[in-house]
Every structure is written in structure tokens, then in C-alpha cells.
Design an enzyme around this catalytic site. Structure first.
Site, PDB file in Angstrom:
ATOM      1  N   GLN A 194       0.868  -1.177   0.000  1.00  0.00           N
ATOM      2  CA  GLN A 194       0.000   0.000   0.000  1.00  0.00           C
ATOM      3  C   GLN A 194       0.900   1.220   0.000  1.00  0.00           C
ATOM      4  OE1 GLN A 194      -3.744  -0.961   1.378  1.00  0.00           O
ATOM      5  NE2 GLN A 194      -3.833   0.291  -0.443  1.00  0.00           N
TER       6      GLN A 194
ATOM      7  N   THR B 187       1.406  -0.400   7.119  1.00  0.00           N
ATOM      8  CA  THR B 187       0.066  -0.956   7.043  1.00  0.00           C
ATOM      9  C   THR B 187       0.174  -2.470   6.992  1.00  0.00           C
ATOM     10  OG1 THR B 187      -1.979  -1.031   5.776  1.00  0.00           O
ATOM     11  CG2 THR B 187       0.011  -0.827   4.517  1.00  0.00           C
ATOM     12  N   THR B 188      -0.867  -3.148   7.519  1.00  0.00           N
ATOM     13  CA  THR B 188      -0.895  -4.603   7.412  1.00  0.00           C
ATOM     14  C   THR B 188      -1.831  -4.974   6.265  1.00  0.00           C
ATOM     15  OG1 THR B 188      -0.508  -4.621   9.787  1.00  0.00           O
ATOM     16  CG2 THR B 188      -1.096  -6.719   8.807  1.00  0.00           C
ATOM     17  N   HIS B 189      -1.553  -4.386   5.114  1.00  0.00           N
ATOM     18  CA  HIS B 189      -2.326  -4.701   3.915  1.00  0.00           C
ATOM     19  C   HIS B 189      -1.402  -5.399   2.928  1.00  0.00           C
ATOM     20  CE1 HIS B 189      -5.060  -1.006   4.982  1.00  0.00           C
ATOM     21  NE2 HIS B 189      -5.178  -2.000   5.840  1.00  0.00           N
ATOM     22  N   ASN B 190      -0.931  -6.585   3.317  1.00  0.00           N
ATOM     23  CA  ASN B 190      -0.098  -7.381   2.432  1.00  0.00           C
ATOM     24  C   ASN B 190      -1.027  -8.151   1.513  1.00  0.00           C
ATOM     25  OD1 ASN B 190       0.802  -7.571   5.500  1.00  0.00           O
ATOM     26  ND2 ASN B 190       2.658  -7.330   4.303  1.00  0.00           N
TER      27      ASN B 190
END
Lengths: 437, 589
Positions: free
Chosen positions: B348, B516-519
Site C-alpha cells: 500500500q 500498514t498490514t495490507h499485504n
């Protein structure tokens, strides 16, 4: 003189004979309330349904134990009454009982050998059950329940309550009415169904009616004034279901039915013993039956269905909590720090999840034991079909001292529109010291 | 020693959002299901209870709800010429652990991607030609359309309990909502949350600049809520402990509030915790899975769990790891461009401004994870990629999430970072700052991928997964574009001072600060088995009884937080399994 002695002697002999007869002559057992057709067979599932309505499982099963194998201690002022094994096991259960034996236990409170049951077994109420339901229930226990060999502890109450024959006299007072149920003429089927469930199998009066001088339920049906006007169970108050401001009056019939089915509704949640009743019994009732119960309660409480919600008035309590001045007393301050996040400054909570504290019967109960217990140990709602969430309120026993809880509980009992006596730190300590369930 | 458990119809790996959804849906078909969760069991009370949960040091700083790198981590490098090293201290992204997974510790922001995003490659090629797509960019279309997914987005939003204001219901634009959102079939299940002062200020400035602000949609209950499973939420009290925390108030959407107690009632469903799946086992012909082998931390033994259907519902990184360990899909090779598993890892691209106002009081201790006002005026649907020279977009949001004392002390640049000077600055500025965030898309590239590390192993002997990732010029250009647009709007609010935080040309990926933890990506869904690991139903191309859920399916990252899409895809896949696959198990495409 001689004559007097003779008369006295005769009287003594008669008295002894009467006493012996009172003790030893078998109790006349009540027969069926109605004669059923010879080929009567209960519908599939009827027996289990009656069992749920009567909540047999709750008392006759220990926590985590085999269903109906007995052995649960029911605490009474006279000592612990141990529930019996009612599985069809022939040695330790009721496997050898005939239908007449079974009916006698439910109607007369006697076992096949004539022993009187203690009225912790609510035969005062079960006496209202119909023959159809008795037969269905008998059929269920004999054919659908797993026999379990379990010899339960014998109930040994202190003298004179250990003399069970004394119950014979008690029964003349408490359970000498015509067995079976008579619908009220002029009321509809729904009312009468609700009445049947409340007064009979549901044995609501066992907790919700006061007890008279003889510890009998003060009224087992709505012809009695005191019927369902609130009672006490193990020191906890069971709320009034008929009077002014009772839930039956304030809630809509639908809300009451939702409470019975799911332990929660727009106003409140069930805690303590009532939570267990929903968990083990009421959640299994059909929607129609819970509506019938609610309709009956609404009718006998004289309650009117509110056409619209009463106007919301900002209470002094709400103003104080909103302003949150630095010199706010301990009780409200603790409320803001610990309770307000869910129950809000209005004390109104949120429908079905955070119960109202303003006007809550647990908060304002005569005995503060229930309120203190919930603050200390929290509460958990049962998982039900319509509302599966095991909603939990956490306990505060490791966060708040006895003094703090007494200040908080007193605030709750006096806050908003509530008017109930204060709670002392000693009250709190007494509940804190109880063994946890 | 290995033990074998009784065979089940379905084994689900991971009991977070997607595992709970698949469990609930498939349980309704009477299947015997077991879910395996590597972490602990947890529920609102006692695990998230007040006040223990709102401990910033324990959970916010020491990351009490996250996986421990000692037990599970990845190695990271920025390009193939570097040697990857283990991610030993969580920073950039924070995978969770335990029942409920990341669904317990998220902020609650819930979105649907914009229309262009489902068919991004076609959209770009149709409008501007393939020539504007950089040579190493591997963007793809989703193999499913928005119209097909809409009912499933809707379903997830109503199960999860999302508060928001619709801006486009069946094509009708609604004043005050997001006019640029894809048309939805009905309103959000709950009205939008009220916003705090920073959001209100931003909305005013954005409106004056011709933009279209709307309340941010999120899984934070604005009122008491009951979903289709009878599960419940209570109204939020704005305590500001959402991200990194479990909600003590039943107010944040999570598997615990939305699904789990309903699922636990199903007699045909069971779950086991501390069951860490090591690999998916395959039949001799290699065409189907026979079950999974897991390590049981309770007994210290390996366990084989046979099952007819295997659902990978772990976090994106763990799903891809498990695929690589088990031989599901050919591993991606960046040198040849062949292989699919591990391909198109994406992230992100975020940035933003911090504004300081000497005379404004923002009361930052009032907040929610999804608080504030957003605009979508710079979303992908609204940008001329040909003119601006990048492919991508962002949504902006302003709304404080918390005022926690350790991590939420924005100070003007140049303030001392310790000592009396720092204290003075905190005294002066705490509660006087606000942020505007740009939450931007991230494309997929040939050089960003996941594979197995040749060197490092975890305590159970599995090779760690290796992440090769760096920022790319296209996304930097996107975020710099956002900066250029945001700067005048921020300035129009007349702050005492303001400072920007946007990545600049040449920026290298730094794993230390939280981003962010949007892997996403790595198990991409697609129409072509040469460039995707799973088909349009999230079914593994090469092993038809394996379905892979989660954000790994994203061919590139959207401009939004991924949970809405993850939930929508889970219901989409569950529907295909229930209505088609179970009747006749086979490759569905």
C-alpha cells in the site's frame, strides 16, 4: 374423675392412632385429571417439550453431569436438598415406576413407597399439568432418556424437617386443589395456553410468588392477589411480575417474549437464576408459547401496550454524569470509569446488548444481592437459537473494593428514576465471600 | 509421533474472518468441519476485557495481539541482489494471532474497490493503451466483475455490521455519501458514525475545494446491531482503542462479534487451537489434497487431519507460505516470469499531512478506528492516468483514531525528541494537531514477490518465506501527485504549521516504521492459469479441492483497506462451493 381419665385415655389412644395413621397410612394418590382415550399416544417430541417447559433438566442434573442423573444440591433454609436420579435406571432411577407412580410424584409429591418429596420439587405447580402432558413426559423419561446408574446423596435435613411425614399436613395447605388445568372461560386460547404454562409446568410461582407463613407459595394461580408479585430465591429477589412498574406492564408483549426466548430484549437481559431458566427451559419453547406466556403476564398485570415510548427526560443523574465535575462523588465517578462505556450516562444502555439500569428490577431489587453479584462476578447470557452470542459482562471483583462497590451500587439504586435503599460495604463483603457458582 | 484424526469433510486453516465465514456457510450444508487455528482461543470477555485491554504499552507498543517473530516471520530483501534477513522485530506490518485473527485488531475501515479496479488492465488499455503500463508492471483484471460480487460485498457488510452513508444506491447518487463509489444495492446496515472536529474541519476545506466529503465507512457500531446470524454489536463509545486492540465493548466488527458464537453452536463444526498447519498433503496423483498435517502445540506431536476439502483461510502471508511448502501452484520465478505462487505481492502506498493548530482543541482521546471524513475525488476512477503519468489512486481521510500517550504525540518537526524540551513541546501541542491521510493503491511488479528462503527456518523446521519488495516509481509518482493536491487544501485550513509525510523518488522500503498490514497478492486470482494461482472461485488451478481465501487473491492492491474485498470474496467463494462444487467436486473453471 375416672371418667375423665378414661376419656383422656381414649383421646390419647385416638391421637396415637391418628398420628400412626398420619405417618403410616398410605397417601391417597391422585388419579388422572382427565381420562384419555385408550389409544392415546403423545406426539413425537411432546414429552421432551414438556420436560423443557417443566425445566426438569436444570435441577436433576449436576453441572457437567449426565442428564437427569440427579445429585444437585438445592439450597433451602432447612439445609441442602439433593435432587434425585430420574433416569429410567431400575436400581437408582425411576425405571420401575408406573405411570400412576410418576403422576403421584408430580401431583402429590410422593414416591411409590409413600415417601413425601420435599416441595423443592414444585408439585404444587405440576399438579396443574394435563394428563396428556403427564403421559408424554412419562413416555419421554421411560423411552428417550438414557438410564444412568447413579446413587445420589440422601437428603438429611435438620429435625424436625427430617420427618417427612410432616409434609402430609403441609400438602393439605399447599397442594389440595383439583388436579389438572381449567381454562378461564371468556379468555382466548393464547391467554389460557400462557396461563397453563406459567401456572403449571413452568412453575414460575415457585420463585416469583412470595411464600406464606408455612413456606408454601402464596398463590399458585392468578385468583390469588399475591401470585407472581415477587419472591425470593436463595437470598436473591425474583421480581414482581404483576405490580406497577413490573416488566409485564412496562414491556410490550413481543419484548417479553423475546426476553423469554433469548434472555435479552430492548430493555434488559436475564441474569442469575432467570438466565438459567432461559438457558435450560424457555429458549426451547416455541415462539407461540413464549408469546402466550407474555400475553398472559401482560393480561394479569393489567398492563397496557404502550402506544409510544414515553418522552425521554434528561434526569439529574444524566446531567451530573455529563458534566463530570471534579468533585463528583465516588459512586457516579466509578460509574463513569467502569460502566458508562456500555450503559451510558442515560442509564439506558442499548437494545438487546447493554441492559437499562434505569428502572431495572435487578438494580432496584429488595435484596441487593443480585446487583452486587453481577458487579463482582459479571454475567453471561446463554447462547440461544435467535441470539447465539454468549454476551458477557466482565466482573469487577479484582478492580473494586467493597467500599467502592457499595458506593457504586448505592449510586445505581438511587440514580436516574431509581429509588432503592443504599448498599453497605458489609452487604458487598457478604456476597464477595460466597462461594462462586 | 504423528497421529491421525478422524476424517472430516472440510478442514479450514485459520479461524479469522475468512475461516469463520467459510465455516459458517459450509456448516449450513451439514458438512463435518474442523478449523485449525495456530494461536490461542480468545473472546471479548475475558481476553479483551476492560480495563486490561486498553494498555498501550502491552498491546500498542509491545504488540500483545500479534504473532511473535520468534515463532513465525518472513525474511525480507528489497531486490534479488540483496540477502534477505529475518523480520525479527515487527514494524512495517503486524500479522495477528489467535482466534479471530486480524479481524480482532483491525481499525474497522471497510470499503469496496472502485469500478475501474476490478478490470484494471483492460481499463487502462482501453483508455490510454498498453503503452502507459510500465514494462515491469504486472497488473491484471480480476476474473470476476463488480456486478457479480455486489451481493457478496453486501452480505459481508451486513454480517460484519458496517456503519456508513451510501453515496450510490443502484445508480442513484445520494447527497452526503460517496458519489464515486460503485453502485450498491442498498444502504449500509447502520448509519454513519459521527465525526470528530478534525474530520469536520477537513470536510469543510475539501468541500470548499470542490471535493465531495462523506463519513468514512467502518465496522464500528453506531447503534445496537443484530446480523443475519443473530450475532450482536453494541454502540461504540469512541474510546479510541481499535487498531492493535480487541474491542472490550462489542462495538468493533470482528469474527467474535459477527460469527463465532453462532458457528460454535453448530454440532458439525469444531475448532482446535494451537494447531499450526505444516503442509497440505496431496493424493498420489497430485491432483487433489488429502488433508493437512499440523503441529499440535498442546501435545507436541504432528497430526494428520484427513479431509475432502481444504480451505486455506490464514493470513495472506501464511496462505502463500503454506502453498509454497505444499507445492500448490508452481512457485513464481522472477527471472523467467513463470510460475504463479508468490507472484504479484503488493502493498500500500500511503502518505499524508500533519497540521498543527495553536488554538484548536481536537480532544484526540475521542476516536474510533474508522473515524472521520473521507473523499474519493482522487480515486482511481477519477484520474487521467495518461496525463498524470502513473496508474493508481487514493482515498483521503481525516479522523483521529486515538490519543494514546506513547504513540500519538505528533510534534512539529524540530521539537526535541526527549527531555525537558520534549515535555514542553508535548505540553504545547498535545491535542492541537490533526492529520489528513492519503491511502493509495499499489501495483504489482515483476520484482515484488514471495518465495521460500534458502537459509532461515522456523522452530518447526519450515523454511521461512522470503519477501522481495521495494517501492516502484509509478506508485511514488502517484503519492507525489496526492501531495500536490493535498497541500493547498491543507494550507487552506490555515494551520499554525504543517508537515508532510509522502514517499519521494528513490525511497527504499523500510521495514521499521509501521505502514500498514495490507499485504496482498501471492495467490492471485485470475482467468489464466499461467498468471494466477487460483481461478475466479478462489479454487487452486492445479488441485481442485483446495480453495485459497484472503487478500492473496488481489492481482494488485486496491486503493482501499482490503477487508471489504476479502469478506466479499469469501462469501463469493463460499457460494460457489455450496451451490456448485459440493454437488460435483471438480475444477470449476
Amino acid at each position: 374423675m375416672k371418667k375423665l381419665i378414661r376419656v383422656l385415655g381414649v383421646l390419647v389412644v385416638l391421637g396415637i392412632v391418628a398420628l400412626l395413621a398420619f405417618i403410616f397410612v398410605p397417601v391417597q394418590r391422585t388419579g388422572p385429571a382427565t381420562q384419555l382415550a385408550a389409544d392415546f399416544k403423545p406426539a413425537k417430541g411432546q414429552g421432551e417439550y414438556v420436560m423443557r417447559a417443566g425445566d426438569c433438566l436444570a435441577c436433576h442434573t449436576t453441572e457437567g453431569g449426565k442428564p437427569f442423573a440427579g445429585g444437585r444440591a438445592i439450597q433451602s433454609p432447612m439445609g441442602a436438598i439433593w435432587t434425585t436420579n430420574i433416569t429410567p435406571d431400575k436400581e437408582t432411577g425411576i425405571g420401575n415406576w408406573t405411570l400412576d407412580d410418576f403422576r403421584a410424584a408430580l401431583y402429590d409429591g410422593v414416591t411409590p413407597n409413600g415417601t413425601h418429596l420435599y416441595p423443592a420439587m414444585p408439585y404444587e405447580n405440576y399438579r396443574k399439568m394435563s394428563e396428556e402432558d403427564i403421559v408424554a413426559l412419562y413416555d419421554y423419561f421411560m423411552n428417550e432418556v438414557e438410564p444412568v446408574s447413579n446413587k445420589v446423596e440422601e437428603t438429611k435435613l435438620a429435625f424436625p424437617f427430617n420427618l417427612r411425614f410432616g409434609l402430609r399436613a403441609w400438602n393439605w395447605l399447599a397442594a389440595n386443589y383439583e388436579p389438572g388445568f381449567k381454562p378461564v372461560q371468556g379468555q382466548d386460547e393464547q391467554f389460557n395456553r400462557g396461563k397453563y404454562l406459567v401456572e403449571g409446568a413452568g412453575h414460575c410461582a415457585a420463585c416469583h410468588s412470595p411464600r406464606n407463613l408455612f413456606m408454601a407459595q402464596d398463590g399458585i394461580d392468578d385468583t390469588s392477589k399475591a401470585f407472581l408479585t415477587g419472591g425470593e430465591i436463595d437470598g436473591y429477589s425474583a421480581p414482581d411480575l404483576r405490580g406497577n412498574n413490573s416488566a409485564s406492564q412496562k414491556w410490550t408483549t413481543e419484548q417479553m417474549a423475546a426476553y423469554l426466548s433469548t434472555a435479552r430484549n430492548a430493555h434488559s437481559t436475564a441474569t442469575g437464576e432467570m438466565m438459567l431458566v432461559v438457558r435450560d427451559s424457555l429458549q426451547y419453547m416455541t415462539k407461540e408459547d413464549n408469546m402466550a406466556i407474555a400475553t398472559y403476564l401482560k393480561t394479569i398485570s393489567g398492563g397496557q401496550l404502550l402506544k409510544q415510548a414515553p418522552p425521554i427526560e434528561v434526569t439529574e443523574t444524566e446531567k451530573m454524569l455529563t458534566e463530570a465535575k471534579a468533585d463528583m462523588p465516588l459512586g457516579p465517578r466509578l460509574y463513569l470509569d467502569n460502566c458508562g462505556g456500555c450503559h451510558f450516562v442515560t442509564g439506558k444502555g442499548a437494545p438487546e446488548i447493554f441492559p437499562e439500569l434505569d428502572g431495572n428490577s435487578l438494580v432496584t431489587a429488595k435484596s441487593p444481592k443480585g446487583l452486587i453479584s453481577v458487579i463482582l462476578h459479571g454475567a453471561e447470557l446463554p447462547s440461544t437459537a435467535d441470539r447465539p452470542m454468549k454476551l458477557r459482562m466482565q466482573g469487577y471483583d479484582n478492580r473494586l473494593s467493597d467500599e467502592e462497590i457499595s458506593a457504586l451500587a448505592t449510586f445505581l439504586r438511587e440514580g436516574w428514576n431509581n429509588q432503592a435503599p443504599a448498599v453497605s460495604a458489609a452487604d458487598v463483603k457478604a456476597v464477595r465471600d460466597l462461594p462462586k457458582h | 509421533m504423528a497421529r491421525t484424526e478422524k476424517k472430516k469433510d472440510v478442514v479450514i486453516v485459520g479461524l479469522g474472518w475468512t475461516g469463520s465465514i467459510l465455516g459458517m456457510e459450509l456448516a449450513q450444508d451439514g458438512l463435518e468441519i474442523v478449523a485449525l487455528e495456530r494461536g490461542h482461543d480468545q473472546d471479548t470477555v475475558p481476553n479483551f476485557q476492560y480495563p486490561n485491554m486498553i494498555d498501550e504499552l502491552k498491546y500498542g507498543v509491545r504488540l500483545g495481539m500479534m504473532q511473535k517473530p520468534h515463532n513465525s516471520t518472513v525474511t525480507i530483501r528489497r531486490d534479488v541482489n540483496e540477502t534477505a534477513l529475518p523480520y525479527r522485530s515487527l514494524g512495517s506490518f503486524l500479522p495477528g494471532i489467535g482466534v479471530g485473527g486480524a479481524g480482532t485488531h483491525w481499525n474497522g475501515l471497510n470499503w469496496r474497490p472502485q469500478l475501474s479496479e476490478y478490470r484494471l488492465r483492460s481499463y487502462v488499455e482501453e483508455r490510454w493503451g498498453a503503452g502507459i503500463i510500465p514494462e515491469d508492471m504486472q497488473i491484471q483484471d480480476y476474473p470476476v466483475t463488480y456486478d457479480e460480487l455486489e451481493p457478496f460485498f453486501d452480505r459481508f457488510e451486513h454480517v460484519a455490521g458496517i456503519s456508513g452513508m451510501a453515496g450510490n444506491v443502484k445508480g442513484k447518487i445520494i447527497e452526503g455519501g460517496n458519489p464515486f463509489e460503485a453502485p450498491r444495492s442498498r444502504e449500509y446496515p447502520m448509519p454513519a458514525m459521527p465525526t470528530t472536529w478534525d474530520g469536520a474541519k477537513f470536510a469543510e476545506a475539501a468541500r470548499a475545494a470542490g471535493c465531495h466529503p462523506f463519513p468514512s465507512p467502518g465496522g464500528i457500531a453506531s447503534q445496537a446491531y443484530v446480523n443475519e446470524y443473530g450475532m450482536q454489536m453494541g454502540p461504540c463509545n469512541h474510546c479510541g482503542f481499535c487498531e492493535r486492540y480487541g474491542c472490550y465493548n462489542y462495538s468493533k466488527s470482528s469474527p467474535q462479534t459477527a460469527i463465532l458464537d453462532a458457528l460454535k453452536r453448530k454440532p458439525n463444526f469444531e475448532y482446535r487451537t494451537q494447531a499450526d498447519v505444516l503442509r497440505v498433503e496431496m493424493a498420489a496423483d497430485g491432483k487433489t489434497a488429502t488433508g493437512v498435517t499440523y503441529y499440535d502445540y498442546k501435545t507436541g506431536e504432528e497430526v494428520f487431519q484427513p479431509a475432502d476439502l481444504v480451505i486455506l483461510a490464514a493470513y495472506q502471508l501464511h496462505n502463500v507460505h503454506l502453498m509454497l511448502l505444499s507445492g500448490i501452484g508452481q512457485p513464481y520465478d522472477p527471472a523467467t516470469g513463470e510460475g504463479v505462487t508468490g507472484r504479484n505481492y503488493a502493498y500500500q502506498m500511503n502518505g499524508g499531512y500533519t497540521l498543527f493548530f495553536k488554538d484548536e482543541h481536537f480532544n484526540p482521546f475521542i476516536g474510533t478506528g474508522a473515524n472521520g471524513m473521507s473523499i474519493d475525488d482522487f480515486g482511481m476512477d477519477n484520474i487521467d492516468f495518461g496525463r498524470e503519468g502513473f496508474i493508481g489512486g487514493a482515498y483521503w481521510r481525516s479522523g483521529q483514531t486515538n490519543g494514546q500517550p506513547i504513540r500519538s504525540m505528533s510534534l512539529p518537526k524540530g521539537s526535541p525528541s526527549w527531555g525537558a524540551g520534549w515535555k514542553q513541546a508535548v505540553g504545547e501541542w498535545y491535542g492541537h494537531s490533526m492529520n489528513i491521510g492519503s491511502h493509495g493503491s499499489h501495483m504489482s511488479y515483476r520484482g515484488n514477490f514471495l518465495d521460500l528462503d534458502p537459509t532461515y527456518k522456523d522452530p518447526l523446521g519450515r523454511p521461512l518465506m522470503r519477501m522481495t519488495f521495494n517501492w516502484n516509481p509509478n506508485d511514488i509518482r502517484m503519492t507525489q501527485f496526492m501531495k500536490s493536491k493535498m497541500e493547498p487544501i491543507a494550507a487552506s485550513m490555515n494551520p499554525t504549521s504543517m508537515q508532510e509525510g509522502f514517499k519521494k523518488e528513490g525511497a527504499m522500503y523500510d521495514v521499521r516504521p509501521y505502514q500498514t498490514t495490507h499485504n496482498v497478492g501471492g495467490s492471485v486470482m485470475g482467468a489464466d492459469p499461467k498468471t494466477s494461482a487460483v481461478n475466479r472461485y478462489l479454487q487452486a488451478w492445479d488441485k481442485h479441492n483446495i480453495f485459497v481465501l484472503g487478500a492473496g487473491a488481489f492481482p494488485q492492491n486496491t486503493q482501499y483497506n482490503p477487508t471489504g474485498m476479502v469478506g466479499g470474496l469469501a462469501y463469493w467463494a463460499a457460494h460457489a462451493i455450496r451451490t456448485d462444487y459440493l454437488r460435483n467436486p471438480r475444477p470449476l473453471v
